[in-house]
Design an enzyme around this catalytic site. Sequence first.
Site, PDB file in Angstrom:
ATOM      1  N   SER A   1      44.431  90.615  52.053  1.00  0.00           N
ATOM      2  CA  SER A   1      43.944  91.697  52.903  1.00  0.00           C
ATOM      3  C   SER A   1      43.562  92.913  52.070  1.00  0.00           C
ATOM      4  O   SER A   1      42.583  93.609  52.369  1.00  0.00           O
ATOM      5  CB  SER A   1      45.005  92.077  53.943  1.00  0.00           C
TER       6      SER A   1
ATOM      7  N   PRO B   1      46.010  83.786  56.982  1.00  0.00           N
ATOM      8  CA  PRO B   1      47.425  84.011  56.665  1.00  0.00           C
ATOM      9  C   PRO B   1      47.879  83.186  55.470  1.00  0.00           C
ATOM     10  O   PRO B   1      47.375  82.097  55.208  1.00  0.00           O
ATOM     11  CB  PRO B   1      48.159  83.566  57.938  1.00  0.00           C
TER      12      PRO B   1
ATOM     13  N   LYS C   1      46.557  91.112  40.890  1.00  0.00           N
ATOM     14  CA  LYS C   1      47.696  91.928  40.440  1.00  0.00           C
ATOM     15  C   LYS C   1      47.885  91.816  38.922  1.00  0.00           C
ATOM     16  O   LYS C   1      49.013  91.849  38.415  1.00  0.00           O
ATOM     17  CB  LYS C   1      48.976  91.543  41.182  1.00  0.00           C
TER      18      LYS C   1
ATOM     19  N   SER D   1      67.222  55.932  90.555  1.00  0.00           N
ATOM     20  CA  SER D   1      66.579  56.523  91.739  1.00  0.00           C
ATOM     21  C   SER D   1      66.319  55.478  92.825  1.00  0.00           C
ATOM     22  O   SER D   1      66.165  55.827  93.997  1.00  0.00           O
ATOM     23  CB  SER D   1      65.251  57.186  91.342  1.00  0.00           C
TER      24      SER D   1
ATOM     25  N   SER E   1      58.855  56.043  83.143  1.00  0.00           N
ATOM     26  CA  SER E   1      57.618  56.692  82.664  1.00  0.00           C
ATOM     27  C   SER E   1      57.721  58.208  82.807  1.00  0.00           C
ATOM     28  O   SER E   1      57.059  58.805  83.649  1.00  0.00           O
ATOM     29  CB  SER E   1      56.401  56.151  83.406  1.00  0.00           C
TER      30      SER E   1
END
Length: 637
Positions: A42, A116, A170, A475, A545
Site C-alpha cells: 500500500s 492483501p 525497505k 422419524s 439426505s
Amino acid sequence: MGDNTSGQDSLLVHDVEQYLERHASKGMLRFLTCGSVDDGKSTLIGRLLYESKLVFEDQLSALETDSRKVGTQGEGLDFALLVDGLAAEREQGITIDVAYRYFTTDRRKFVVADTPGHEQYTRNMVTGASTADLAVILVDARKGVLTQTRRHSYLVALLGIRHVVLAVNKLDLVDYSREVFEEISREYTEFAQRIGIAEVVAIPMSAYRGDNLTERSTNTPWYDGPTLLDHLETVPVDDDRRAGPFRMPVQWVNRPDLDFRGFAGQIVGGTVRPGDRLRVLPGGRESTVDRIVTMDGDLGEAVDGQSVTITLADEIDVSRGDVLTAADAPPGVADQFEAHVVWMGEDDMLPERPYLCRVGTMTVQARITRPKYKINVNTLEHTATNTLALNEIGVCNLSFDRPVPFDAYDANRDMGGFVLIDRMTGTTVGAGMIAHSLRRSDNIHWQAVDVDAGARSALKGHEPQILWFTGLSGSGKSTIANELERRLHALGCHTYLLDGDNVRHGLNRDLGFTEADRVENVRRVTEVARLMADAGLIVLASFISPFRAERDAARELIGADRFCEVFVDTPLEVAEERDPKGLYKKARRGDLVNFTGVDSPYEAPENPELRIDTTVTSPVDAGTLIVEFLRGRGVLA
C-alpha cells in the site's frame, strides 16, 4: 516523472480537446501488487500516486491528518493510508480487501490493484490478479522470500500473468546493501523459473523514501536498471489474445424492434470484421457478420476488449451464454474437464456436491467429481487429497450438466476461467482455470434406443415417479415408505423401495458418514432412482439426505414433474425418544460421530410437495394421503 506531469497539465490548460484525444489513445496496463504481510504494498502505491502528482490538495490534507492519528511512520506521511480505505484496514494497519486505483502518465494509463498479504485473504488476491497484465511482487529486504511470497507468485503464474517485477523493498533498512538485493533476486529467480515465470525484472527500492520508484536513486549507484515507473510505462502488453482466433460470449440479445436483432457482448479474443464467417457454440450453426454496431456508429473492425453488438446475415438461434467464434478456428466444446481450482469457501469443498459455475456469460451446474491432488506452494509437492480447504490449490476433475465452449486457460483467460458459487448462499467458493477437457467427454455419447420412458410407462399402466422421503433418523420414513409400497403393489403398480440402510449393504458399502460421503451417497442413489423411473417404476427413496443442496440437485436431475419431496417431519426429541436402532444413545455417548441431529446438521425442506407430521399422522393415514396425492398428480389412473 515531474516533467511528464507538467507537460500534461500544460496541455490540459491550453488545449483540452487535444489532451482528451491523447488521453483516449493511450494504452492501458493493469497491474497488481502482492507479497507477504507488511512488505509495503500500500505504501508503494500511495507513494507512486504522490510522486506522480496525482494526489489532490484535500487528499493530501486528509493524509497529513490521518498520518498523525493512525499512521505508522512517526511524524512522516504514511502513504499506505491513500490506499487502505476501510476503517478496519486503517485501525489494524493491514490490507483486507482489494483496493483499485487509477492513474495516468504521458505514456500510459494504469489500473493498479493493491491486494492483501495475509494468507486468509488469498482469495482476495486471486480476484485482483484475474484481470492483471503484470504483477509487482514485493519482498521486505530484511525478511527475504517468504511462504506467502511463493504462494502469491505461484498464483500469479497459475493465473497467466507473464510480466513480473520483483520489488525488493525497505532497502533503506539494510543500508541499501547490494549483497542483500542480489541474494534475494537470485533466490526468487530460481523459484520463479521452477513455476514457469520466465522473466523477472528485479528493482531495489524503498517505497517509503521513493528510491527507484519514479526517479533513479543516488542511494543505489550500483543499480543500472529501470525505475518502477519507467518499466510500467514501457513493458509491452501482450497482444496474444488479439492475434488469436475471434471469441465473443453473448451477454444480451438486443431486439429493440422487429427489424433489428443483434448479439451484444465483449470481445475476449481476436478480431472481427463484416463478412467474417462465424460459428455459434455450443449449437454449431454458422453465419456471416452483417454489421458491427456501437453507440458511435458501425465499425469496420472490432478487436479484443471492445464491447459491440454483432448482427448476422442469417436468422439463426443465438442466446445469452452462447459464444460467437471464428468458424475456421472454433474452441472446444465439452462437459468434463481437468482444472486448477483455488478454493475460497469457508467450508471445505465436497466432491460431487453440486455448485453453480459461471463460465463466460453462461451459468451451469458443476460438480467436482474427483480432486486429483493439492499443491504445496512452498515445495511444489503434489499431495493426494479428497477435498480442498480455504485458500488451498488443487487439480481436480469437474463435470458440468451441459457442454460449454472453452479454450484452455493458458490460451484464453476469459474462455478458460470460471468461478464456483454456493447454490444456497450465492457466495463465490472457488475460482478455476481449465487445463483441458477429459478424453472420456469426447468419446462417450448417448446411444439412441427405440423403447423410451413413455413406452415403458404405457406398458405398466401408470406414470413413473420418485417419492423422496427425507427426515431425521427415527422419524418414520421407512415405515411410511413400506406402508405406501404395500398399497401401491395392491393397486397393481410397479414399484421399488430404495432404503438408506439397505443400499449401504451393497451399492454404497464403501461409504462412511462424513459430510463428503453423505453427498456421494445421495448422488449415487439419485442416479439409480433416475434409471428406475426411466424404466417406468414408482420409486420410493427413503434417506435422511440431510443437505438441502443434494435434494435440490436430485430434483433438477430427475425433473420436477417426476420428483416429489416428502418431508417426514418429526421433532428431534420425539425421534430420539423412539430411537428404534439405538443410534441416538451411541451418538450421545460419543460412540457415533457425524450423526444427524446430534453433531451433524439436518436442513429441513423449505417447500416440499408433502409434509407429514408424524406426531399427529399415523403411517396408515400417511399412505392414504400420498396415494391421493399421486392420483391428483396423474401418476395413478
